[in-house]
Write a protein that holds these residues in place. Structure first.
Motif, short mmCIF file in Angstrom:
data_model
loop_
_atom_site.label_atom_id
_atom_site.label_comp_id
_atom_site.label_asym_id
_atom_site.label_seq_id
_atom_site.Cartn_x
_atom_site.Cartn_y
_atom_site.Cartn_z
N SER A 140 0.81 -1.23 0.00
CA SER A 140 0.00 0.00 0.00
C SER A 140 0.84 1.27 0.00
N ASN A 141 2.14 1.15 0.18
CA ASN A 141 2.97 2.35 0.33
C ASN A 141 4.23 2.20 -0.54
N GLU A 142 4.21 2.86 -1.67
CA GLU A 142 5.32 2.67 -2.62
C GLU A 142 6.64 3.17 -2.07
N THR A 143 6.57 4.20 -1.24
CA THR A 143 7.81 4.71 -0.65
C THR A 143 8.44 3.63 0.24
N TYR A 144 7.57 3.01 1.02
CA TYR A 144 8.06 1.95 1.91
C TYR A 144 8.60 0.78 1.10
N ALA A 145 7.88 0.45 0.01
CA ALA A 145 8.31 -0.66 -0.84
C ALA A 145 9.68 -0.38 -1.45
N GLU A 146 9.85 0.83 -1.95
CA GLU A 146 11.13 1.19 -2.56
C GLU A 146 12.24 1.16 -1.52
N GLN A 147 11.89 1.57 -0.29
CA GLN A 147 12.85 1.53 0.82
C GLN A 147 13.26 0.09 1.14
N TRP A 148 12.27 -0.79 1.17
CA TRP A 148 12.58 -2.21 1.43
C TRP A 148 13.54 -2.72 0.36
C1 LIG Z 1 5.08 5.28 3.72
O1 LIG Z 1 6.38 4.84 4.04
C2 LIG Z 1 7.27 5.88 4.35
C3 LIG Z 1 8.66 5.28 4.48
O2 LIG Z 1 8.71 4.27 5.47
C4 LIG Z 1 6.79 6.59 5.62
O3 LIG Z 1 7.68 7.62 5.94
C5 LIG Z 1 5.40 7.12 5.38
O4 LIG Z 1 4.90 7.67 6.59
C6 LIG Z 1 4.46 6.01 4.90
N1 LIG Z 1 3.19 6.56 4.50
C7 LIG Z 1 2.05 6.15 5.04
C8 LIG Z 1 0.81 6.79 4.50
O5 LIG Z 1 1.99 5.31 5.91
#
Ligand SMILES: *[C@@H]1O[C@H](CO)[C@@H](O)[C@H](O)[C@H]1NC(C)=O
Length: 190
Positions: free
Chosen positions: A87-95
């Motif tokens: 659900s969170n592409e930023t988190y996915a890219e970080q992983w």
């Molecule tokens: C998505 O992941 C990023 C990186 O871990 C985090 O900083 C951000 O708060 C997350 N966004 C949501 C909506 O949870």
């Protein structure tokens, strides 16, 4: 001793892989008491001429120990991470950047297993959330691989033992009716 016994049992379970590669495959997790260090464990596996290791996660110490070896590796995205990755592409890219890229290609990572047994039949509320996040999480990891031009790493998931509705005779096995749609969808998109 318990550890060696576990290694032995795992190697029986993956005998079909072993037949393909002519080598032993091992399931390697670090949950347990009095386990030998990763270094010692990997030494044992090397001396057994293990050809493939499936990791329960993407433990950086183990992946570093395996770099430069000829052992093929499957890393696992733990179930706990699937919802966030899906659900969170930023988190996915970080992983991907933190858990995969530092080790590839020096460690011969062959598979990214997204979750373990997620598609099991005991669907309570939490499991249902995993279930619905599985395909998005698999796709986003596949996209990261594509974005880096990595074509020889497969994204897949470990099926639970109850994934089959009918398993005998093996030639007429069918998947459980509630997951067959998801599995067909993976096939056509692979
Ligand atoms: C998505 O992941 C990023 C990186 O871990 C985090 O900083 C951000 O708060 C997350 N966004 C949501 C909506 O949870």
């Amino acid at each position: 001793m318990a550890f060696l016994a576990l290694l032995f049992i795992s190697s029986l379970l993956v005998v079909s892989l072993a037949e393909i590669s002519g080598k032993i495959g091992i399931n390697y997790g670090r949950e347990g008491e009095d386990l030998p260090s990763p270094y010692v464990s990997i030494q044992i596996m090397k001396s057994m001429k293990v050809g493939q290791i499936e990791l329960a996660d993407s433990n950086p110490e183990i992946l570093t120990l395996l770099s430069g070896t000829r052992i093929h590796v499957a890393v696992t995205v733990p179930n706990d991470d699937i919802i966030r990755i899906g659900s969170n592409e930023t988190y996915a890219e970080q992983w991907f950047r933190n858990s995969f890229m530092p080790h590839y290609p020096n460690t011969l990572i062959q598979f990214v297993l997204v979750g373990n047994g997620v598609l099991n039949s005991g669907l309570d509320g939490d499991r249902m959330m995993f279930y619905d996040s599985l395909l998005p999480a698999m796709r986003v990891i596949k996209n990261s691989l594509n974005a880096h031009g990595i074509k020889n790493v497969k994204v897949t998931t470990t099926l639970p033992t109850d994934a089959l509705q009918m398993s005998f005779p093996p030639s007429s096995s069918t998947f459980r009716s509630d997951i067959v749609g998801k599995i067909d969808c993976c096939k056509t998109r692979s």
